[in-house]
Design a protein around this motif. Structure first.
Motif, PDB file in Angstrom:
ATOM      1  N   UNK B 192       0.527  -0.918  -0.293  1.00  0.00           N
ATOM      2  CA  UNK B 192      -0.218  -0.354  -0.273  1.00  0.00           C
ATOM      3  C   UNK B 192       0.833   1.205  -0.339  1.00  0.00           C
ATOM      4  N   UNK B 193       1.071   2.287  -0.659  1.00  0.00           N
ATOM      5  CA  UNK B 193       1.558   3.339  -1.000  1.00  0.00           C
ATOM      6  C   UNK B 193       0.887   3.453  -2.558  1.00  0.00           C
ATOM      7  N   UNK B 194       1.986   4.849  -2.588  1.00  0.00           N
ATOM      8  CA  UNK B 194       1.422   5.741  -4.434  1.00  0.00           C
ATOM      9  C   UNK B 194       1.271   4.819  -4.775  1.00  0.00           C
ATOM     10  N   UNK B 197      -2.297   2.908  -5.310  1.00  0.00           N
ATOM     11  CA  UNK B 197      -2.542   4.063  -5.104  1.00  0.00           C
ATOM     12  C   UNK B 197      -2.982   4.420  -7.244  1.00  0.00           C
ATOM     13  N   UNK B 198      -1.506   4.703  -7.510  1.00  0.00           N
ATOM     14  CA  UNK B 198      -1.135   5.104  -9.115  1.00  0.00           C
ATOM     15  C   UNK B 198      -2.103   3.724  -9.347  1.00  0.00           C
ATOM     16  N   UNK B 199      -2.238   2.368  -9.773  1.00  0.00           N
ATOM     17  CA  UNK B 199      -2.605   1.725 -10.370  1.00  0.00           C
ATOM     18  C   UNK B 199      -3.740   1.045 -10.213  1.00  0.00           C
ATOM     19  N   UNK B 200      -4.114   1.740  -9.245  1.00  0.00           N
ATOM     20  CA  UNK B 200      -5.469   1.417  -8.672  1.00  0.00           C
ATOM     21  C   UNK B 200      -5.746  -0.514  -8.261  1.00  0.00           C
ATOM     22  N   UNK B 201      -4.726  -0.928  -7.369  1.00  0.00           N
ATOM     23  CA  UNK B 201      -4.633  -1.540  -6.682  1.00  0.00           C
ATOM     24  C   UNK B 201      -4.721  -1.767  -5.067  1.00  0.00           C
ATOM     25  N   UNK B 202      -5.808  -2.869  -4.854  1.00  0.00           N
ATOM     26  CA  UNK B 202      -6.045  -2.904  -3.142  1.00  0.00           C
ATOM     27  C   UNK B 202      -4.412  -2.752  -2.670  1.00  0.00           C
ATOM     28  N   UNK B 269       4.113  -2.387 -14.431  1.00  0.00           N
ATOM     29  CA  UNK B 269       3.355  -3.219 -15.929  1.00  0.00           C
ATOM     30  C   UNK B 269       2.850  -4.371 -15.542  1.00  0.00           C
ATOM     31  N   UNK B 270       2.103  -4.545 -14.457  1.00  0.00           N
ATOM     32  CA  UNK B 270       0.765  -5.474 -13.834  1.00  0.00           C
ATOM     33  C   UNK B 270       1.649  -6.385 -13.586  1.00  0.00           C
TER      34      UNK B 270
END
Lengths: 308, 423
Positions: B192-194, B197-202, B269-270
């Protein structure tokens, strides 16, 4: 002809300000086309586009389909509720089956963040992200900024408050990226449990009081409460949300200035927006829908010029 | 069978030959001569730049056998371990069925016969790793289980951990806990971090790890016994353990060697080969882990080898399984990323004496008359791990195609010399 810097539209993150300017200029032209008696142009003749929707959608799918048809593309639609994995077929297999029928472009909505990025590493077709989980919804953000530009002449310098469930909203994230790239000031507002902990590091202001947010902004982009995307409880009740975060005409009239109300739809009338606010002269909600077709035509047209 | 290791540098601080470049003769699995003479032997190894240490031990290898052999079985894991320089590996118990009976421990021991490496079994702390009822840990220990852990699962209930820490004191046993609060980490996919947040991942907050570390240290103070934290990832955890050690608590910990290679910023890049649990955290966390290795707060480095078949990884990010393979790369990754921070003997110590001390296992020596349990490696040789040549059954690694420094030449163990075919 000018070209985008990207082969796919996966997210606003990947676009340069010049890309966004090019999309807007192209959309201006298509918007003019849409006002003609004959609204169809032959630009995408011989291009086949598959709209692949793994999540329910009405307006986005219709808007894409209409944009594709106005450009004379051949269109096929695939929708499956729930993830493809639950049906026993992987996403990659599903899409490869569609591509085997000689499809040039894929417009995809998927519940998983990063699903179009995953796809882009494994397939050749150009991909347009029509919403991936809680990540991005780039065409929505483009049409939102396009609508602000239409209303005010430019986006730079405007104060935009995004209000509601920021944590689960791909619209919020894409809007933040787009508005920042275009030079707007951005604020997010909502119950603190619906604001990502690190959101201010994206360069946005954070406000918990909706009245203060409205008093600050030129434009309020009001988001739908995404109950379906909340896998656990983040606030006590819709009733309390409406009481403290709902926007109605009375609240808008109490501001001593004119602000613009936007909403990506579908509206939960009486929850985040009252009917008298949604239908008031403040609202440009239906302009957003209209602009959505022009923006999607522009995106498809610009990406199609790169079809191999 | 006699083997002569000619002109090889000994890396073993406990040995009087430490840092010497010399010759080692091995006869029938025993070191019979160390010195300048060039003895005759059936096989002579004369590889420039080669070092030798006591055999490396990985105290966290997850193998799919029994139950998930398509991901990894004992044979493929042993090949990967040998290739990675490990002569001994400790297997996690969270399998199908769970290693929680004498029979299951016996199965592991029986299947280890004929393999190039020693397999140690860890037993489950709780039945079916459900975190509720204790397993028959005394009996399991008698049968050969050398430590107790619920593997990937965290013992969430404080009273259960206290009971376990008490119970194993009968045999001076070790409980291993992988700290992660179930609710704070729920549905989390990355740090959990910036970036999340940018990737929309929990996100999985560092807090999810730290609250369990804090709590468990307090429980350990109450119960006594020995507690080991597996797979730390956050700066806060390292600091809490540093303070606990200063207070004299019997606590030890490890990190996955790959934690010093990446941060959350590498996940843009997921790519599911970066999806590990605990996740790659912030650059500040990574720096704190390195500091913890330097000052000894972090005792051991582990492979955290977690093979996953393609069908579990070539998926949307949230649907893909956690984990990467790392037996073959564990040392090279640490050696590459820590070369500014730790000297070679310190890195080797984290793979050799440290895990044996934690597990209360005998530490092999590197002297004449001792059984040969050795790892041969070249710490400066550069190599590129390749998907096509991995010994593991799975190929979920972020290191394929990346140049690493430090390659294993082979191992001498169980009277055999096993060479890395890629060297």
């Amino acid at each position: 002809m000018q070209q985008l810097s990207v082969r796919h539209l996966l997210g606003i993150k990947d676009l340069t300000p010049a890309d966004i300017a090019l999309i807007f200029e192209t959309a201006d032209n298509f918007k003019e086309v849409l006002s003609r008696t004959i609204k169809k142009v032959p630009s995408l003749r011989d291009i086949t586009i598959a709209n692949v929707f793994f999540e329910n959608s009405t307006r986005t799918r219709l808007s894409f389909e209409l944009a594709e048809k106005r450009l004379s593309a051949d269109v096929i639609n695939f929708s499956a509720s729930g993830s493809s994995v639950k049906k026993g077929e992987t996403l990659l297999d599903t899409v490869n089956n569609i591509l085997a029928m000689k499809v040039d472009m894929i417009v995809m909505r998927h519940a998983s963040a990063g699903a179009p990025h995953f796809l882009s590493r494994h397939i050749k077709a150009n991909i347009v992200n029509a919403g991936d989980g809680t990540h991005e919804h780039p065409t929505q953000a483009l049409l939102d900024s396009f609508s602000i530009r239409e209303r005010y002449g430019e986006v730079a310098g405007k104060k935009v408050a995004i209000i509601g469930d920021i944590l689960h909203s791909r619209v919020a994230l894409s809007n933040i990226f787009a508005l920042k790239k275009l030079g707007a000031e951005v604020m997010v507002c909502g119950p603190i449990t619906l604001l990502p902990r690190y959101i201010s590091e994206l360069g946005v202001k954070v406000e918990l009081d909706v009245r203060k947010a409205l008093a600050w902004c030129d434009v309020a982009n009001v988001l739908r409460i995404q109950l379906e995307r909340q896998q656990m409880k983040y606030f006590p009740s819709l009733r309390e949300y409406t009481l403290y975060y709902g926007i109605d005409k009375k609240l808008l009239d109490s501001l001593n200035k004119e602000i613009t109300i936007m909403h990506p739809g579908p509206i939960n009338r009486g929850v985040e927006l009252s009917s008298d606010a949604a239908d008031s002269h403040h609202s440009i909600i239906l302009n957003q829908v209209e602009n959505g077709v022009a923006i999607r035509m522009a995106v498809l047209y610009l990406l199609a010029s790169q079809v191999a | 069978m006699t083997i002569l290791l000619k002109g090889i540098q000994i890396i073993h601080p406990a040995s009087s030959y430490h840092n010497q470049i010399t010759n080692i003769l091995i006869q029938n699995g025993h070191i019979t001569y160390i010195g300048p003479e060039e003895k005759t032997a059936d096989q002579v190894i004369t590889e420039p730049g080669l070092c030798v240490s006591i055999g490396w031990l990985d105290m966290r290898t997850w193998v799919g056998e029994p139950g998930l052999e398509y991901k990894e079985d004992f044979w493929s894991a042993a090949q990967a371990a040998a290739k990675g320089g490990f002569t001994e590996i400790m297997l996690m118990p969270d399998l199908q069925p769970v290693i929680q009976s004498k029979n299951a421990v016996g199965y592991v021991q029986q299947r280890a016969v004929g393999l190039p490496v020693t397999l140690h079994a860890a037993g489950a702390v709780t039945v079916d790793v459900q975190g509720k009822d204790l397993t028959e840990m005394i009996d399991l220990n008698q049968a050969g289980a050398i430590a107790f852990t619920d593997g990937e699962a965290t013992i969430q209930q404080a009273d259960v951990l206290v009971k376990a820490l008490h119970y194993v004191q009968y045999f001076n046993g070790l409980v291993m806990q992988r700290p992660r609060d179930k609710y704070l980490s729920q549905l989390g996919l990355m740090h959990e971090g910036i970036v999340s947040t940018r990737l929309g991942l929990k996100g999985i907050p560092a807090l999810a790890e730290e609250v369990i570390v804090s709590r468990d240290l307090q429980l350990l103070e109450y119960s006594g016994g020995k507690l080991h934290f597996s797979l730390l990832s956050s700066a806060g955890s390292v600091e809490k353990i540093r303070q606990a050690k200063a207070k004299g608590l019997a606590v030890t910990c490890d990190i996955a060697s790959y934690q010093v290679a990446f941060t959350d910023e590498d996940m843009i890049d997921f790519d599911t080969n970066y999806k590990v649990d605990p996740p790659f955290r912030s650059p500040a966390d990574k720096a704190a882990l390195i500091e913890g290795l330097q000052d000894g707060t972090i005792d051991a480095l582990v492979s955290a080898h977690k093979p996953q078949d393609t069908e579990s990884k070539k998926l949307e990010f949230d649907l893909a399984e956690f984990g990467i393979i790392n037996l073959e790369t564990a040392f090279a990754v640490a050696n590459t990323c820590l070369k500014e921070a730790l000297n070679l003997e310190n890195i080797i110590q984290k793979f050799t004496t440290a895990p044996r001390q934690i597990l209360n296992l005998p530490i092999p020596n590197l002297n004449e008359g001792e059984p040969a349990n050795l790892t041969l490696f070249n710490p400066t040789k550069k190599w590129v791990p390749q998907k096509a040549s991995t010994a593991s059954k799975s190929d979920n690694s972020p290191f394929f195609g990346t140049e690493l420094q430090g390659q294993v030449f082979g191992i001498v163990h169980k009277s055999n010399l096993v060479l890395n075919p890629e060297y």
